[in-house]
Scaffold this motif. Sequence first.
Motif, PDB file in Angstrom:
ATOM      1  N   UNK A  74      87.558  14.404  35.150  1.00  0.00           N
ATOM      2  CA  UNK A  74      88.644  14.872  36.006  1.00  0.00           C
ATOM      3  C   UNK A  74      89.943  14.225  35.577  1.00  0.00           C
ATOM      4  N   UNK A  75      91.027  14.943  35.853  1.00  0.00           N
ATOM      5  CA  UNK A  75      92.363  14.460  35.547  1.00  0.00           C
ATOM      6  C   UNK A  75      93.149  14.405  36.840  1.00  0.00           C
ATOM      7  N   UNK A  76      93.665  13.224  37.141  1.00  0.00           N
ATOM      8  CA  UNK A  76      94.545  13.029  38.285  1.00  0.00           C
ATOM      9  C   UNK A  76      95.954  13.194  37.732  1.00  0.00           C
ATOM     10  N   UNK A  77      96.713  14.152  38.251  1.00  0.00           N
ATOM     11  CA  UNK A  77      97.961  14.514  37.596  1.00  0.00           C
ATOM     12  C   UNK A  77      98.972  15.162  38.541  1.00  0.00           C
ATOM     13  N   UNK A  78     100.235  15.124  38.108  1.00  0.00           N
ATOM     14  CA  UNK A  78     101.284  15.899  38.759  1.00  0.00           C
ATOM     15  C   UNK A  78     101.524  17.209  38.016  1.00  0.00           C
ATOM     16  N   UNK A  79     100.780  17.452  36.941  1.00  0.00           N
ATOM     17  CA  UNK A  79     100.858  18.650  36.095  1.00  0.00           C
ATOM     18  C   UNK A  79     102.213  18.811  35.402  1.00  0.00           C
ATOM     19  N   UNK A  80     102.966  17.725  35.290  1.00  0.00           N
ATOM     20  CA  UNK A  80     104.268  17.805  34.637  1.00  0.00           C
ATOM     21  C   UNK A  80     104.518  16.646  33.679  1.00  0.00           C
ATOM     22  N   UNK A  81     104.221  15.412  34.116  1.00  0.00           N
ATOM     23  CA  UNK A  81     104.613  14.258  33.320  1.00  0.00           C
ATOM     24  C   UNK A  81     103.490  13.281  33.011  1.00  0.00           C
ATOM     25  N   UNK A  82     102.428  13.276  33.793  1.00  0.00           N
ATOM     26  CA  UNK A  82     101.444  12.201  33.694  1.00  0.00           C
ATOM     27  C   UNK A  82     100.046  12.699  34.017  1.00  0.00           C
ATOM     28  N   UNK A  83      99.063  12.178  33.297  1.00  0.00           N
ATOM     29  CA  UNK A  83      97.671  12.470  33.597  1.00  0.00           C
ATOM     30  C   UNK A  83      96.823  11.226  33.450  1.00  0.00           C
ATOM     31  N   UNK A  84      95.957  10.999  34.406  1.00  0.00           N
ATOM     32  CA  UNK A  84      94.998   9.895  34.341  1.00  0.00           C
ATOM     33  C   UNK A  84      93.610  10.505  34.210  1.00  0.00           C
ATOM     34  N   UNK A  85      92.963  10.245  33.095  1.00  0.00           N
ATOM     35  CA  UNK A  85      91.622  10.765  32.842  1.00  0.00           C
ATOM     36  C   UNK A  85      90.601   9.827  33.464  1.00  0.00           C
ATOM     37  N   UNK A  86      89.670  10.390  34.227  1.00  0.00           N
ATOM     38  CA  UNK A  86      88.732   9.553  34.974  1.00  0.00           C
ATOM     39  C   UNK A  86      87.358  10.211  35.057  1.00  0.00           C
ATOM     40  N   UNK A  87      86.363   9.386  35.350  1.00  0.00           N
ATOM     41  CA  UNK A  87      85.004   9.823  35.670  1.00  0.00           C
ATOM     42  C   UNK A  87      84.385  10.718  34.601  1.00  0.00           C
ATOM     43  N   UNK A  88      84.625  10.383  33.351  1.00  0.00           N
ATOM     44  CA  UNK A  88      84.092  11.166  32.230  1.00  0.00           C
ATOM     45  C   UNK A  88      82.650  10.743  31.970  1.00  0.00           C
ATOM     46  N   UNK A  89      81.753  11.725  31.935  1.00  0.00           N
ATOM     47  CA  UNK A  89      80.367  11.408  31.576  1.00  0.00           C
ATOM     48  C   UNK A  89      79.639  12.623  31.038  1.00  0.00           C
ATOM     49  N   UNK A  90      78.645  12.339  30.223  1.00  0.00           N
ATOM     50  CA  UNK A  90      77.647  13.298  29.754  1.00  0.00           C
ATOM     51  C   UNK A  90      76.301  12.679  30.133  1.00  0.00           C
ATOM     52  N   UNK A  91      75.412  13.445  30.755  1.00  0.00           N
ATOM     53  CA  UNK A  91      74.115  12.877  31.123  1.00  0.00           C
ATOM     54  C   UNK A  91      73.358  12.471  29.858  1.00  0.00           C
ATOM     55  N   UNK A  92      72.548  11.445  29.997  1.00  0.00           N
ATOM     56  CA  UNK A  92      71.863  10.788  28.878  1.00  0.00           C
ATOM     57  C   UNK A  92      71.179  11.773  27.926  1.00  0.00           C
ATOM     58  N   UNK A  93      70.468  12.716  28.454  1.00  0.00           N
ATOM     59  CA  UNK A  93      69.679  13.665  27.652  1.00  0.00           C
ATOM     60  C   UNK A  93      70.528  14.457  26.656  1.00  0.00           C
ATOM     61  N   UNK A  94      71.818  14.634  26.954  1.00  0.00           N
ATOM     62  CA  UNK A  94      72.677  15.474  26.114  1.00  0.00           C
ATOM     63  C   UNK A  94      73.692  14.681  25.300  1.00  0.00           C
ATOM     64  N   UNK A  95      73.589  13.372  25.295  1.00  0.00           N
ATOM     65  CA  UNK A  95      74.497  12.552  24.487  1.00  0.00           C
ATOM     66  C   UNK A  95      74.118  12.653  23.013  1.00  0.00           C
ATOM     67  N   UNK A  96      75.099  12.385  22.167  1.00  0.00           N
ATOM     68  CA  UNK A  96      74.865  12.407  20.727  1.00  0.00           C
ATOM     69  C   UNK A  96      74.906  13.795  20.121  1.00  0.00           C
TER      70      UNK A  96
END
Length: 183
Positions: A74-96
Amino acid sequence: MQHYEVGRNNFLISDDKLKIDSNVVHNYLCNESYWATNIPLQVVETSIQHSICFGLYKIDEQTKSIKQQIGFARVITDCATFGHLADVFIVEEYRGKGLSKWLMEIILAHPHLQNFRRWLLATLDAHGLYQQFGFLPITNPERYMRLTVVENYGTNLTSTCFFNEVGHRHVITLTVVQWDCCI
């Protein structure tokens, strides 16, 4: 509202929040992540509601419908100047399988997330992934400040915050009681 969706090799990335399985996201954040252990489901749902979210899904080869959610960001943002990328994950079975790299490509190509002055993220162990997309360590960390109200979900915590307003010092004490989580 038209949604941003990209498919590849029986996988789909979509910003459609109606496709997101909040229980999958909650389970991963609450039980497997190092950054949101014991996070309450309600907090996860609120964070999804107020962010631009990306679900990564495995598509059933026969029916071409979503089989299961296997990733999220997810991206926490004002959609104009700034974005904070957060909570990034791929479940274990699909990594690599290159899915986190593909997820980053799609996030950074999203039409509402263009021409920002700055992006920010925090990571313990994925520096190599984010460096491929131009992310670098903060060069002037002394310019950044943080306010931590809840350090860990699921604990009794009292936090005192100090705010200066026109030379006045205000003390606010917040008490967080045990959250019902990860049931």
